[in-house]
Design a protein around this motif. Structure first.
Motif, short mmCIF file in Angstrom:
data_model
loop_
_atom_site.label_atom_id
_atom_site.label_comp_id
_atom_site.label_asym_id
_atom_site.label_seq_id
_atom_site.Cartn_x
_atom_site.Cartn_y
_atom_site.Cartn_z
N PHE A 46 0.62 -1.17 0.01
CA PHE A 46 0.14 0.05 -0.21
C PHE A 46 0.80 1.39 0.15
O PHE A 46 1.73 1.27 0.85
CB PHE A 46 -1.04 0.09 1.35
CG PHE A 46 -1.76 1.05 1.35
CD1 PHE A 46 -3.00 1.18 0.54
CD2 PHE A 46 -1.31 2.28 2.08
CE1 PHE A 46 -3.65 2.50 0.45
CE2 PHE A 46 -2.15 3.59 2.21
CZ PHE A 46 -3.33 3.54 1.24
N VAL A 47 0.53 2.28 -0.97
CA VAL A 47 1.27 3.59 -0.87
C VAL A 47 0.38 4.55 -1.01
O VAL A 47 -0.86 4.55 -1.36
CB VAL A 47 2.40 3.52 -2.21
CG1 VAL A 47 3.28 2.21 -2.32
CG2 VAL A 47 1.49 3.60 -3.41
N THR A 48 1.02 5.73 -0.68
CA THR A 48 0.27 7.15 -0.90
C THR A 48 1.27 8.30 -1.47
O THR A 48 2.33 7.60 -1.84
CB THR A 48 0.03 7.70 0.66
OG1 THR A 48 1.55 8.01 1.41
CG2 THR A 48 -0.40 6.91 1.60
N SER A 49 0.98 9.06 -1.99
CA SER A 49 1.64 9.78 -2.70
C SER A 49 3.04 10.38 -1.87
O SER A 49 4.10 10.71 -2.58
CB SER A 49 0.96 11.16 -3.24
OG SER A 49 0.50 11.79 -1.97
N ARG A 50 2.92 10.35 -0.75
CA ARG A 50 4.23 10.75 0.13
C ARG A 50 5.29 9.50 0.15
O ARG A 50 6.50 9.92 0.33
CB ARG A 50 3.87 11.23 1.46
CG ARG A 50 3.35 10.12 2.62
CD ARG A 50 2.97 10.67 3.89
NE ARG A 50 2.18 9.72 4.62
CZ ARG A 50 2.79 8.60 5.26
NH1 ARG A 50 4.11 8.28 5.06
NH2 ARG A 50 2.17 7.73 5.85
N HIS A 51 4.96 8.22 -0.06
CA HIS A 51 5.60 7.22 -0.38
C HIS A 51 6.54 7.26 -1.69
O HIS A 51 7.50 6.63 -1.72
CB HIS A 51 5.00 5.75 -0.17
CG HIS A 51 4.24 5.59 1.18
ND1 HIS A 51 3.18 5.29 1.50
CD2 HIS A 51 4.94 5.99 2.55
CE1 HIS A 51 2.76 5.12 2.73
NE2 HIS A 51 3.69 5.54 3.31
N VAL A 52 5.49 7.62 -2.75
CA VAL A 52 5.98 7.44 -3.89
C VAL A 52 5.89 8.78 -4.61
O VAL A 52 5.02 9.41 -5.15
CB VAL A 52 5.21 6.48 -4.79
CG1 VAL A 52 5.57 6.27 -6.42
CG2 VAL A 52 5.28 5.18 -4.14
#
Length: 194
Positions: free
Chosen positions: A148-154
């Motif tokens: 699971f990712v958010t825009s702050r992760h990628v």
């Protein structure tokens, strides 16, 4: 829309309607960097589910040629990666409609990787509570590591937070193992523990 490359045995079902700015698509790209680095090659076919012409077909018999081709590609894939943004705590309705059109018998035993993106960590359980049960119904072989990712992760420039990048690397290894390109990680763990 769907595009193919050298090895369409891997099918990515991308549920993001925004291909150019999608956090989901950036994470998929990074995942396949890891797959290639681990000897799994770079070939995969991405099916942009929300952009498929005729997706509003009420049943399989009504599917037009492009939708039918996407369904057949999914049903004959060596491995499927379900990659979806989260809307209101779950995957989008168009993604579910596409999956509803699949022949449930075609996915028995097929390896399926799970990747989701959302606006915040509050949606992180979508993999365990929504995606994993969906593909388990089909008796698919759902891979252990979901990401699971958010825009702050990628980031938009391709940078990936270290912890998330490690999860992507682990999922990539499971993909490579499932496709028969590498031995299972458990052998390395046993040897390292000795």
């Amino acid at each position: 829309m769907a595009h193919a490359s050298s090895a369409p045995g891997i099918v990515v079902l991308s549920a993001s309607p925004n291909v150019a700015t999608s956090t989901t698509r950036r994470a998929v790209s990074r995942l396949f960097d890891h797959v290639a680095a681990q000897g799994g090659g770079t070939g995969h076919r991405i099916i942009d589910v929300p952009l498929l012409p005729g997706l509003a077909a009420p049943d399989r018999a009504s599917a037009g040629p492009e939708l039918e081709a996407a369904l057949r590609a999914t049903e004959t894939a060596s491995l499927i990666l379900a990659a979806t943004p989260v809307y209101k705590g779950s995957y989008p309705g168009l993604f579910k409609h596409f999956v509803d059109l699949l022949d449930y018998r075609a996915l028995v035993g097929v390896p399926v990787g799970l990747l989701a993106s959302g606006g915040s960590d509050r949606h992180a359980l979508v993999i365990e509570h929504q995606l994993r049960p969906l593909f388990s119904f089909f008796q698919a072989q759902v891979l252990a590591t979901g990401v699971f990712v958010t825009s702050r992760h990628v980031e938009a420039d391709g940078r990936v937070e270290a912890e998330i990048d490690e999860r992507l690397r682990r999922l990539a290894h499971e993909i490579v193992v499932a496709l028969g390109y590498a031995p299972a990680l458990t052998a390395h763990r046993v040897r390292d523990a000795a």
